[in-house]
Write an enzyme that holds these catalytic residues in place. Structure first.
Site, PDB file in Angstrom:
ATOM      1  N   PHE A  92       0.838  -1.193   0.000  1.00 29.24           N
ATOM      2  CA  PHE A  92       0.000   0.000   0.000  1.00 29.24           C
ATOM      3  C   PHE A  92       0.872   1.242   0.000  1.00 29.24           C
ATOM      4  CE2 PHE A  92       0.651  -0.948   4.477  1.00 29.24           C
ATOM      5  CZ  PHE A  92       0.877   0.290   5.061  1.00 29.24           C
ATOM      6  N   CYS A  93       0.285   2.339  -0.468  1.00 27.10           N
ATOM      7  CA  CYS A  93       0.926   3.646  -0.397  1.00 27.10           C
ATOM      8  C   CYS A  93      -0.102   4.610   0.185  1.00 27.10           C
ATOM      9  CB  CYS A  93       1.492   4.078  -1.750  1.00 27.10           C
ATOM     10  SG  CYS A  93       0.302   4.271  -3.085  1.00 27.10           S
ATOM     11  N   TRP A  94      -0.060   5.871  -0.190  1.00 28.63           N
ATOM     12  CA  TRP A  94      -0.960   6.849   0.421  1.00 28.63           C
ATOM     13  C   TRP A  94      -2.425   6.590   0.080  1.00 28.63           C
ATOM     14  CZ3 TRP A  94      -2.147   9.531   4.249  1.00 28.63           C
ATOM     15  CH2 TRP A  94      -3.082  10.562   4.194  1.00 28.63           C
ATOM     16  N   GLY A  97      -2.261   4.386  -5.108  1.00 29.81           N
ATOM     17  CA  GLY A  97      -1.971   4.971  -6.410  1.00 29.81           C
ATOM     18  C   GLY A  97      -0.748   4.422  -7.093  1.00 29.81           C
ATOM     19  N   ILE A 121      -3.283   3.758   2.593  1.00 30.31           N
ATOM     20  CA  ILE A 121      -3.354   4.052   4.029  1.00 30.31           C
ATOM     21  C   ILE A 121      -4.456   5.061   4.314  1.00 30.31           C
ATOM     22  CG2 ILE A 121      -1.615   5.865   4.028  1.00 30.31           C
ATOM     23  CD1 ILE A 121      -0.738   4.773   6.800  1.00 30.31           C
TER      24      ILE A 121
END
Length: 144
Positions: A92-94, A97, A121
């Site tokens: 996962f990232c922000w 994306g 997240i």
């Protein structure tokens, strides 16, 4: 091909030894992450700042090209870190994306299966807020 996974499913899988990998920069990871996650960043803090600045000043295409240039030099080490993980995993990232999509795609190309958290997240943070809103927090009598 990687699959997107919803937060509820991810949290359930995490109980059974599923590894969560935060691919955001070390600074972002240190600031906040999903508890129990490990950090294998696509960019370090300086690289993230450079790509972000380029995005704002020169646009998405220029930022993607520079991001690819930076990340491609790191691929062997990046893949090696993921090969150390012996459990099922999700990245996962922000907000689910470009960084997590790139990570999941590259892992898939190398024969390493990883899901991607839909919404990143950010979806976890929204879930935490909604869970807190369900609770009642009456004032304590001894704090009056």
């Amino acid at each position: 091909m990687f699959q997107d996974i919803q937060l509820d499913d991810l949290l359930e899988q995490q109980k059974n030894g599923h590894t969560l990998v935060d691919v955001r920069s070390p600074g972002e990871f240190a600031e906040s992450t999903i508890p129990g996650s490990i950090n294998i960043p696509v960019f370090d803090d300086e690289e993230r700042a450079e790509v972000g600045t380029l995005y704002k000043q020169a646009g998405q295409k220029a930022a993607k090209e520079r991001g690819l240039e930076i990340f491609s030099a790191k691929l062997p080490q990046f893949i090696a870190e993921f090969k150390k993980i012996s459990t099922p995993m999700s990245v996962f990232c922000w907000r689910g994306g470009m960084r997590s999509k790139t990570a999941a795609t590259v892992l898939d190309l190398m024969g390493i299966h990883a899901n991607r958290l839909s919404g990143g997240i950010r979806s976890y943070r929204q879930w935490v807020v909604s869970e807190l809103e369900k609770g009642e927090f009456p004032p304590r009598a001894d704090c009056a």
